[in-house]
Design a protein around this motif. Structure first.
Motif, PDB file in Angstrom:
ATOM      1  N   ALA A 148       1.210  -0.969  -0.187  1.00  0.00           N
ATOM      2  CA  ALA A 148      -0.272  -0.416  -0.288  1.00  0.00           C
ATOM      3  C   ALA A 148       0.994   0.879  -0.468  1.00  0.00           C
ATOM      4  O   ALA A 148       1.564   1.321   0.964  1.00  0.00           O
ATOM      5  CB  ALA A 148      -0.645  -0.183   1.764  1.00  0.00           C
ATOM      6  N   TYR A 149       0.373   2.519  -0.712  1.00  0.00           N
ATOM      7  CA  TYR A 149       0.970   3.156  -1.152  1.00  0.00           C
ATOM      8  C   TYR A 149       0.346   4.835  -0.475  1.00  0.00           C
ATOM      9  O   TYR A 149      -1.215   4.803  -1.375  1.00  0.00           O
ATOM     10  CB  TYR A 149       1.525   3.488  -2.742  1.00  0.00           C
ATOM     11  N   ALA A 150      -0.329   5.586   0.503  1.00  0.00           N
ATOM     12  CA  ALA A 150      -1.158   6.467   0.248  1.00  0.00           C
ATOM     13  C   ALA A 150       0.237   7.847   1.087  1.00  0.00           C
ATOM     14  O   ALA A 150       1.179   8.444   1.217  1.00  0.00           O
ATOM     15  CB  ALA A 150      -0.852   6.347   1.784  1.00  0.00           C
ATOM     16  N   VAL A 151      -0.484   8.705   0.363  1.00  0.00           N
ATOM     17  CA  VAL A 151      -0.477  10.185   0.533  1.00  0.00           C
ATOM     18  C   VAL A 151      -1.589  10.543   1.104  1.00  0.00           C
ATOM     19  O   VAL A 151      -2.566  10.459   1.009  1.00  0.00           O
ATOM     20  CB  VAL A 151      -0.139  10.901  -1.116  1.00  0.00           C
ATOM     21  N   VAL A 152      -0.656  11.938   2.284  1.00  0.00           N
ATOM     22  CA  VAL A 152      -1.976  12.574   2.833  1.00  0.00           C
ATOM     23  C   VAL A 152      -1.444  13.842   2.617  1.00  0.00           C
ATOM     24  O   VAL A 152      -0.438  14.231   2.851  1.00  0.00           O
ATOM     25  CB  VAL A 152      -2.422  11.976   4.416  1.00  0.00           C
ATOM     26  N   LEU A 153      -2.418  14.323   3.451  1.00  0.00           N
ATOM     27  CA  LEU A 153      -2.365  16.705   3.108  1.00  0.00           C
ATOM     28  C   LEU A 153      -2.890  16.799   4.390  1.00  0.00           C
ATOM     29  O   LEU A 153      -4.196  15.588   5.275  1.00  0.00           O
ATOM     30  CB  LEU A 153      -3.443  16.821   2.382  1.00  0.00           C
TER      31      LEU A 153
END
Ligand code: MG
Length: 162
Positions: A148-153
């Motif tokens: 899993a790859y995640a980008v968050v703001l």
């Protein structure tokens, strides 16, 4: 605003339930880990912690701490959100990519969004989950693991008036 990135991978093994994105998905194998092995939740948690300057999952939820043994992905996310809120931030957006040769994850997307939005206190439309295969390549392509790859703001809850 701050951005964070997270990555995780867990082995798929027999005799384990498959927990991913905060839900249990019917499958003949599950993800191995000290916790429930929820690579999706772990990647999002790492991204949130990174964005807030709070280190990573290993620092915040040590493997050898019995409190976190078998901890569920949603509980880990809820605790992570509480920690970044305590630092004066709040989650704004999550963009998550799951890589699995099987099972098919798209039918479970809405349930995963519900679980993650509940854990983070975030609107459903602020969470995107994309599921893809690894085109049969490498360990993921052989069905030995899910990544899993995640980008968050995240943003400061009370921006300085200046
Ligand atoms: Mg993990």
């Amino acid at each position: 605003m701050r951005v964070g990135f997270g990555y995780d991978i867990h082995r798929l093994v027999e005799g384990q339930p498959l927990w991913l994105g905060g839900i249990e998905i019917p499958h003949d194998r599950g993800l191995l880990g000290h916790s429930d092995g929820d690579a999706a939740a772990h990647s999002v948690a790492d991204a949130l912690l990174g964005a807030a300057g709070l280190g990573d999952i290993g620092v915040n939820f040590p493997n050898d701490d019995p409190r976190y043994r078998g901890v569920s992905g949603v509980n880990l996310l809820a605790e992570t959100a509480a920690r970044i809120r305590a630092r004066g931030f709040r989650p704004v957006q999550v963009d998550l990519t799951l890589v699995a040769e099987g099972p098919k994850l798209a039918p479970h997307r809405e349930a995963m969004i519900t679980a993650i939005s509940g854990a983070l206190g975030l609107a459903r439309d602020a969470i995107a989950i994309k599921a893809r295969t690894n085109e049969g390549l490498d360990a993921i392509g052989r069905g030995e693991a899910i990544a899993a790859y995640a980008v968050v703001l995240i943003e400061r809850r009370n921006p300085p008036s200046e």
